[in-house]
Design an enzyme around this catalytic site. Structure first.
Site, PDB file in Angstrom:
ATOM      1  N   GLY A  14      52.117  52.860  40.150  1.00  0.00           N
ATOM      2  CA  GLY A  14      50.846  53.479  40.510  1.00  0.00           C
ATOM      3  C   GLY A  14      50.825  53.814  41.985  1.00  0.00           C
ATOM      4  O   GLY A  14      49.828  53.580  42.675  1.00  0.00           O
ATOM      5  N   SER A  16      51.227  56.816  43.697  1.00  0.00           N
ATOM      6  CA  SER A  16      51.023  58.174  44.203  1.00  0.00           C
ATOM      7  C   SER A  16      49.614  58.432  44.712  1.00  0.00           C
ATOM      8  O   SER A  16      49.303  59.534  45.158  1.00  0.00           O
ATOM      9  CB  SER A  16      51.355  59.188  43.101  1.00  0.00           C
ATOM     10  OG  SER A  16      50.498  59.022  41.982  1.00  0.00           O
ATOM     11  N   VAL A  67      53.698  52.731  32.954  1.00  0.00           N
ATOM     12  CA  VAL A  67      54.034  51.314  33.094  1.00  0.00           C
ATOM     13  C   VAL A  67      53.974  50.562  31.774  1.00  0.00           C
ATOM     14  O   VAL A  67      54.543  49.462  31.661  1.00  0.00           O
ATOM     15  CB  VAL A  67      53.118  50.607  34.118  1.00  0.00           C
ATOM     16  CG1 VAL A  67      53.399  51.081  35.523  1.00  0.00           C
ATOM     17  CG2 VAL A  67      51.650  50.763  33.743  1.00  0.00           C
ATOM     18  N   ASN A  93      51.103  47.619  41.027  1.00  0.00           N
ATOM     19  CA  ASN A  93      49.819  48.135  41.490  1.00  0.00           C
ATOM     20  C   ASN A  93      49.093  48.999  40.461  1.00  0.00           C
ATOM     21  O   ASN A  93      47.877  49.180  40.549  1.00  0.00           O
ATOM     22  CB  ASN A  93      50.026  48.940  42.776  1.00  0.00           C
ATOM     23  CG  ASN A  93      48.751  49.567  43.280  1.00  0.00           C
ATOM     24  OD1 ASN A  93      47.834  48.887  43.728  1.00  0.00           O
ATOM     25  ND2 ASN A  93      48.666  50.887  43.173  1.00  0.00           N
ATOM     26  N   SER A 145      42.041  41.617  41.604  1.00  0.00           N
ATOM     27  CA  SER A 145      40.740  42.174  41.952  1.00  0.00           C
ATOM     28  C   SER A 145      39.748  41.053  42.184  1.00  0.00           C
ATOM     29  O   SER A 145      39.868  39.969  41.605  1.00  0.00           O
ATOM     30  CB  SER A 145      40.230  43.076  40.828  1.00  0.00           C
ATOM     31  OG  SER A 145      38.871  43.439  41.030  1.00  0.00           O
ATOM     32  N   TYR A 158      37.898  44.636  32.304  1.00  0.00           N
ATOM     33  CA  TYR A 158      38.681  44.766  33.533  1.00  0.00           C
ATOM     34  C   TYR A 158      38.846  43.413  34.208  1.00  0.00           C
ATOM     35  O   TYR A 158      39.952  43.032  34.613  1.00  0.00           O
ATOM     36  CB  TYR A 158      37.977  45.752  34.468  1.00  0.00           C
ATOM     37  CG  TYR A 158      38.646  45.924  35.806  1.00  0.00           C
ATOM     38  CD1 TYR A 158      39.792  46.704  35.935  1.00  0.00           C
ATOM     39  CD2 TYR A 158      38.125  45.322  36.952  1.00  0.00           C
ATOM     40  CE1 TYR A 158      40.411  46.875  37.166  1.00  0.00           C
ATOM     41  CE2 TYR A 158      38.732  45.486  38.185  1.00  0.00           C
ATOM     42  CZ  TYR A 158      39.870  46.263  38.292  1.00  0.00           C
ATOM     43  OH  TYR A 158      40.471  46.429  39.510  1.00  0.00           O
ATOM     44  N   ALA A 160      38.702  40.430  32.886  1.00  0.00           N
ATOM     45  CA  ALA A 160      39.584  39.562  32.096  1.00  0.00           C
ATOM     46  C   ALA A 160      41.046  39.901  32.337  1.00  0.00           C
ATOM     47  O   ALA A 160      41.895  39.010  32.460  1.00  0.00           O
ATOM     48  CB  ALA A 160      39.242  39.686  30.613  1.00  0.00           C
ATOM     49  N   LYS A 162      42.339  41.262  35.023  1.00  0.00           N
ATOM     50  CA  LYS A 162      42.730  40.889  36.383  1.00  0.00           C
ATOM     51  C   LYS A 162      42.774  39.375  36.553  1.00  0.00           C
ATOM     52  O   LYS A 162      43.566  38.858  37.344  1.00  0.00           O
ATOM     53  CB  LYS A 162      41.767  41.524  37.390  1.00  0.00           C
ATOM     54  CG  LYS A 162      41.924  43.036  37.502  1.00  0.00           C
ATOM     55  CD  LYS A 162      43.326  43.423  37.946  1.00  0.00           C
ATOM     56  CE  LYS A 162      43.474  44.906  38.195  1.00  0.00           C
ATOM     57  NZ  LYS A 162      44.825  45.270  38.689  1.00  0.00           N
TER      58      LYS A 162
END
Length: 265
Positions: A14, A16, A67, A93, A145, A158, A160, A162
């Site tokens: 991730g 770019s 990924v 990332n 996060s 999200y 959970a 992280k």
């Protein structure tokens, strides 16, 4: 300050846009070889052209890969080794976010969130460690996060995913320490990026007030911290998440000193 990273090879998933792009530019400035992957060909090509114009063309590799596709990521790793001959730092990332209540989320949304944000971290860490063990060591960095510590309403999936990333970081650090591989994560605050643009546009002041420094982050706020911690100067740091959130966790009411409001008595 020389952080002793010249000619090290760094991989960023991730990479770019957003935090990933900021990290890539910081590592390039430190004299590293940098390889990034992403799904969007247009963004990768644009970044590749930007790096070439800045004089980093011979030290930069852009690779289109998802990924969640382990075969594609293995091909990416092998392409990095073919191009640069080494792999010293791997930054997991890549990630996605979703705004939905847990009770309304679908199984497809669950699978997407966990595949991109969590399963890929585990698989990519394994790919990195396979080489690093043979090479005598390395560093794996995971983007977690602040949601992993304090979820927001509507970000349950999200958060959970992280939280899982943070647990992987600690477990991997313990397992890989005998192989001289450090593993750490970082908890960014809200960073201005393509992924967060919509949230910030809706209510930027509310987001800013959640941090003690009273502003959202830029990728260049995050990158120097991560680069330093992945360097030999931080060789005793492993198995932890570093908070780079602008003081999001330091106090429950960070906006009070800015507003001049009196403390309730």
């Amino acid at each position: 300050m020389d952080v002793q990273l010249r000619d090290k090879c760094v991989v960023i998933t991730g990479g770019s846009a957003g935090i990933g792009k900021g990290l890539a530019m910081q590592y390039l400035a430190e004299g590293c070889f940098v390889a990034v992957c992403g799904r969007g060909e247009q963004a990768l090509t644009a970044f590749e052209n930007e790096c070439a114009a800045a004089g980093y063309g011979d030290r930069f590799l852009a690779f289109q890969a998802d990924v969640t596709d382990n075969n594609a990521m293995r091909s990416f790793r092998d392409a990095v080794l073919t191009r640069f001959g080494r792999l010293d730092i791997w930054v997991n990332n890549a990630g996605v976010t979703l705004r939905n209540l847990l009770m309304d989320a679908t199984e497809e949304e669950w699978r997407t969130m966990m595949d991109v944000n969590l399963r890929s971290v585990w698989q990519c860490a394994k790919l990195a460690a396979e080489h690093m063990r043979e090479a005598g060591g390395g560093v794996i960095v995971n983007t977690s996060s602040y949601a992993s510590k304090s979820p927001k309403m509507g970000s349950g999936l999200y958060a959970a995913s992280k939280w899982g990333v943070s647990c992987l970081t600690r477990s991997l650090a313990g397992e890989l320490a005998p192989s001289n591989i450090r593993v750490f994560g970082f908890l960014p605050g809200v960073v201005m990026s393509e992924m967060t643009k919509a949230v910030l546009a809706r209510n930027p002041e509310a987001v800013e007030k959640e941090a003690a420094v009273r502003r959202y982050a830029r990728p260049e706020d995050i990158a120097p911290v991560v680069v330093f911690l992945s360097s030999p100067l931080a060789s005793y740091v492993t198995g932890v998440d570093i908070d780079v959130s602008g003081g999001k966790f330091c106090i429950q009411n960070p906006d009070m000193p800015w507003s001049g409001a009196e403390i309730p008595r």
